[in-house]
Design a protein around this motif. Structure first.
Motif, short mmCIF file in Angstrom:
data_model
loop_
_atom_site.label_atom_id
_atom_site.label_comp_id
_atom_site.label_asym_id
_atom_site.label_seq_id
_atom_site.Cartn_x
_atom_site.Cartn_y
_atom_site.Cartn_z
N PHE A 78 -0.07 -1.72 -0.76
CA PHE A 78 -0.14 -0.75 -1.89
C PHE A 78 -1.71 -0.22 -2.15
O PHE A 78 -2.00 0.65 -2.54
CB PHE A 78 0.50 -0.69 -3.13
CG PHE A 78 2.02 -0.76 -2.78
CD1 PHE A 78 2.61 0.24 -2.56
CD2 PHE A 78 2.56 -1.93 -2.99
CE1 PHE A 78 3.92 0.29 -2.49
CE2 PHE A 78 3.92 -2.11 -2.60
CZ PHE A 78 4.59 -1.00 -2.50
N PHE A 81 -3.04 3.26 -1.48
CA PHE A 81 -2.96 4.30 -2.28
C PHE A 81 -3.97 4.27 -3.49
O PHE A 81 -4.13 5.05 -4.24
CB PHE A 81 -1.75 4.35 -3.17
CG PHE A 81 -0.48 4.52 -2.23
CD1 PHE A 81 -0.24 5.59 -1.57
CD2 PHE A 81 0.33 3.27 -2.07
CE1 PHE A 81 0.70 5.70 -0.69
CE2 PHE A 81 1.48 3.56 -1.22
CZ PHE A 81 1.74 4.88 -0.49
N ILE A 135 -6.36 11.59 -2.16
CA ILE A 135 -5.56 10.70 -2.82
C ILE A 135 -5.60 11.13 -4.22
O ILE A 135 -4.48 11.03 -4.99
CB ILE A 135 -5.95 9.35 -2.67
CG1 ILE A 135 -5.63 8.66 -1.38
CG2 ILE A 135 -5.28 8.32 -3.52
CD1 ILE A 135 -3.84 8.54 -1.18
N TYR A 139 -2.02 12.69 -4.39
CA TYR A 139 -1.08 11.70 -4.77
C TYR A 139 -1.14 11.16 -6.17
O TYR A 139 0.10 10.92 -6.76
CB TYR A 139 -1.22 10.47 -3.59
CG TYR A 139 -0.45 9.25 -3.85
CD1 TYR A 139 0.80 9.31 -3.63
CD2 TYR A 139 -0.90 8.33 -4.65
CE1 TYR A 139 1.72 8.29 -3.94
CE2 TYR A 139 -0.23 7.20 -4.85
CZ TYR A 139 1.09 7.27 -4.64
OH TYR A 139 1.95 6.11 -4.90
#
Length: 187
Positions: A78, A81, A135, A139
């Motif tokens: 992860f 991210f 990002i 995101y």
């Protein structure tokens, strides 16, 4: 041939360890932490050449993504991210370019080494800033403007990395002949 493979494996492993250690030598600044990772990824390219330098950084990235806490803020899949992950990706491509540009001859000049380092720096920052922007904005839904991105992810961070480019060039100029002589090492 066997000794060359063992030597390459040992040198790549050494740089994986140095990059991991460099992640924990931190100077806190806002947004993007300043570490010695860049110095060691740059030296991987300069001392090992483009392919082995890239491979060393790639192994470091893979180890961090499988869960070893060797990135500046831990590890795990992860981590992709996190906005700063683009810099980590940039390290691999920066190491490749640095190694490629530095070793167009067997004994690169300090000028060539510095040119290679600054070219690698541009790659790292390009990957890092573009990744950070996308990002954050698309995101994480934590919008960041271009000027703010340039301020925090370039202007505040780059002076230390410019210093590391110079240190890396000076170190490589001293270490390349030693590797070549003592280890019969040719990139």
């Amino acid at each position: 041939m066997k000794n060359k493979n063992v030597r390459d494996l040992v040198l790549c492993s050494l740089f994986v360890a140095l990059i991991a250690i460099g992640a924990f030598i931190k100077i806190p600044i806002p947004v993007v932490p300043f570490t010695l990772q860049f110095l060691f990824t740059m030296l991987a390219g300069l001392l090992l050449g483009p392919s082995l330098g890239f491979l060393s950084v790639l192994v470091y990235i893979i180890l961090g993504l499988i869960g070893l806490p060797i990135f500046t803020e831990g590890g795990g899949i992860f981590y992709i991210f996190k906005p700063s992950f683009g810099y980590i990706l940039g390290f691999a491509f920066g190491a490749y370019l640095t190694g490629y540009l530095a070793h167009k001859d067997n004994n690169p000049s300090i000028k060539r080494l510095l040119f290679a380092n600054f070219s690698g720096l541009i790659v790292v920052y390009s990957f890092g800033m573009i990744y950070y922007y996308f990002i954050s904005n698309y995101y994480l839904n934590n919008p960041i403007g271009v000027w703010t991105l340039i301020l925090y992810c370039f202007i505040l961070a780059v002076p230390g990395d410019i210093f590391l480019c110079i240190i890396g060039g000076l170190l490589a100029k001293r270490l390349i002949p030693i590797l070549s002589k003592n280890f019969n090492y040719r990139r």
